[in-house]
Design a protein around this motif. Structure first.
Motif, PDB file in Angstrom:
ATOM      1  N   UNK A  20      -2.133  -3.991   5.547  1.00 34.58           N
ATOM      2  CA  UNK A  20      -2.089  -4.004   3.872  1.00 34.58           C
ATOM      3  C   UNK A  20      -2.739  -5.403   3.798  1.00 34.58           C
ATOM      4  N   UNK A  21      -3.145  -5.245   2.542  1.00 39.86           N
ATOM      5  CA  UNK A  21      -4.092  -6.423   1.975  1.00 39.86           C
ATOM      6  C   UNK A  21      -2.901  -6.879   0.808  1.00 39.86           C
ATOM      7  N   UNK A  22      -3.038  -8.648   0.773  1.00 39.88           N
ATOM      8  CA  UNK A  22      -2.543  -9.249  -0.489  1.00 39.88           C
ATOM      9  C   UNK A  22      -3.423 -10.390  -1.377  1.00 39.88           C
ATOM     10  N   UNK A  41       3.131 -15.731  -2.141  1.00 40.49           N
ATOM     11  CA  UNK A  41       2.888 -15.097  -1.309  1.00 40.49           C
ATOM     12  C   UNK A  41       4.659 -14.903  -1.037  1.00 40.49           C
ATOM     13  N   UNK A  42       6.010 -15.629  -1.100  1.00 45.91           N
ATOM     14  CA  UNK A  42       6.625 -15.030  -1.249  1.00 45.91           C
ATOM     15  C   UNK A  42       7.165 -14.084  -2.032  1.00 45.91           C
ATOM     16  N   UNK A  43       6.547 -14.005  -2.931  1.00 45.36           N
ATOM     17  CA  UNK A  43       6.705 -12.546  -4.130  1.00 45.36           C
ATOM     18  C   UNK A  43       6.355 -11.341  -3.560  1.00 45.36           C
ATOM     19  N   UNK A  44       5.872 -10.901  -2.285  1.00 49.72           N
ATOM     20  CA  UNK A  44       5.747  -9.951  -1.893  1.00 49.72           C
ATOM     21  C   UNK A  44       5.955  -9.448  -0.051  1.00 49.72           C
ATOM     22  N   UNK A  45       6.813 -10.837   0.225  1.00 52.52           N
ATOM     23  CA  UNK A  45       7.634 -11.153   1.418  1.00 52.52           C
ATOM     24  C   UNK A  45       8.473  -9.629   1.719  1.00 52.52           C
ATOM     25  N   UNK A  61      -8.173  -1.976   4.224  1.00 50.27           N
ATOM     26  CA  UNK A  61      -7.286  -2.317   3.511  1.00 50.27           C
ATOM     27  C   UNK A  61      -6.250  -0.897   2.900  1.00 50.27           C
ATOM     28  N   UNK A  62      -5.117  -0.460   3.124  1.00 50.66           N
ATOM     29  CA  UNK A  62      -4.826   1.089   3.571  1.00 50.66           C
ATOM     30  C   UNK A  62      -2.948   0.332   2.401  1.00 50.66           C
ATOM     31  N   UNK A  63      -3.344  -0.382   2.078  1.00 47.90           N
ATOM     32  CA  UNK A  63      -2.360  -0.807   0.293  1.00 47.90           C
ATOM     33  C   UNK A  63      -2.992  -2.355  -0.004  1.00 47.90           C
ATOM     34  N   UNK A  64      -3.213  -1.970  -1.187  1.00 50.01           N
ATOM     35  CA  UNK A  64      -3.159  -3.233  -1.781  1.00 50.01           C
ATOM     36  C   UNK A  64      -1.779  -4.124  -3.053  1.00 50.01           C
ATOM     37  N   UNK A  65      -1.429  -5.472  -2.370  1.00 47.86           N
ATOM     38  CA  UNK A  65      -0.242  -5.804  -2.799  1.00 47.86           C
ATOM     39  C   UNK A  65      -0.722  -7.049  -3.769  1.00 47.86           C
ATOM     40  N   UNK A  66      -0.827  -6.909  -4.786  1.00 48.77           N
ATOM     41  CA  UNK A  66      -1.186  -7.551  -6.111  1.00 48.77           C
ATOM     42  C   UNK A  66      -0.485  -8.198  -6.693  1.00 48.77           C
ATOM     43  N   UNK A  67      -0.551 -10.293  -6.531  1.00 50.12           N
ATOM     44  CA  UNK A  67       0.654 -11.123  -7.003  1.00 50.12           C
ATOM     45  C   UNK A  67       0.013 -11.200  -8.536  1.00 50.12           C
TER      46      UNK A  67
END
Length: 248
Positions: free
Chosen positions: A2-4, A88-92, A46-52
């Motif tokens: 995954x990629x943040x 970063x903690x918002x994606x934990x 990246x197989x999933x993107x997590x965008x803050x």
């Protein structure tokens, strides 16, 4: 993997470019900064993107939707911009394995794949690109010390008297252990929860953090002149690539 992407910032120093859009949606060479970031992360596998997101988050969500070139996107909301460790903690809850982290206001033309490759070797708990800068500029960044094996031994955020001119850039890989460290971080003198402090906590707990020297260039788009420089460099790189293709 995954990629943040951290893209919650308002970009006050980029005004007037950010009066009606978040920093990540400022265009560089015809595309938002975030598109440059996401393109590279997808290329890296990246197989999933997590965008803050945060400031004017709907501009980002409406633009990218729930997937990008077939890669699903999850959004998390950082309600207050209290530092990178806080973001970063918002994606934990969305991360359960090694992952990539990119700051969504950086433009890279560099060896990002070397960082991902090092993480996949399972010899380090984290890896990130580092760059040598002029000594007089080092105090603007997170400054690193390394040992003879290229492992990070110390990280200091914006020190008055930098111990080196080797600084962190905006691309990292981590195991989920980074979240435990982020929970332990205390606010800095700036009142922010610094990612450099979380990394230092990992080091002090005996974790191995590898430094990968940057080959190429990167620009942290913090001011309008940074955007102009990034655009010029991207255009130069495109022209160079086209010239090489023509020669072939």
């Amino acid at each position: 993997m995954k990629a943040v992407v951290l893209a919650a910032g308002e970009g006050t120093r980029l005004r007037p470019l950010t009066e009606d859009k978040p920093k990540g949606m400022v265009e560089v060479d015809g595309q938002p900064i975030l598109t440059h970031c996401i393109d590279q992360l997808v290329e890296l596998g990246a197989d999933e993107l997590v965008v803050v997101v945060g400031y004017l988050k709907e501009r980002i969500i409406d633009h990218y939707g729930d997937e990008y070139e077939g890669v699903p996107i999850t959004y998390t909301h950082q309600r207050e911009q209290n530092g990178l460790a806080h973001a970063l903690l918002s994606v934990e809850e969305h991360i359960d394995d090694d992952f990539m982290l990119m700051l969504g206001d950086n433009i890279f033309h560099a060896n990002l794949e070397d960082v991902v490759r090092r993480q996949r070797e399972d010899r380090a708990d984290a890896a990130f690109l580092v760059e040598e800068v002029p000594w007089e500029e080092a105090s603007r960044y997170g400054v690193c010390d390394t040992n003879k094996y290229g492992e990070i031994t110390d990280v200091i955020e914006k020190p008055e008297d930098p111990p080196s001119n080797l600084v962190m850039t905006g691309f990292y890989t981590f195991t989920p252990e980074i979240f435990h460290a982020c929970h332990l971080v205390q606010p800095s003198n700036r009142g922010e929860y610094e990612i450099s402090e979380a990394i230092d906590l990992l080091i002090r707990s005996g974790r191995t953090i590898d430094a990968i020297e940057l080959e190429g260039w990167r620009i942290d788009v913090g001011y309008p002149e940074d955007r102009d420089e990034a655009e010029e460099r991207l255009q130069d790189a495109t022209n160079s690539d086209q010239s090489v293709s023509a020669d072939d």
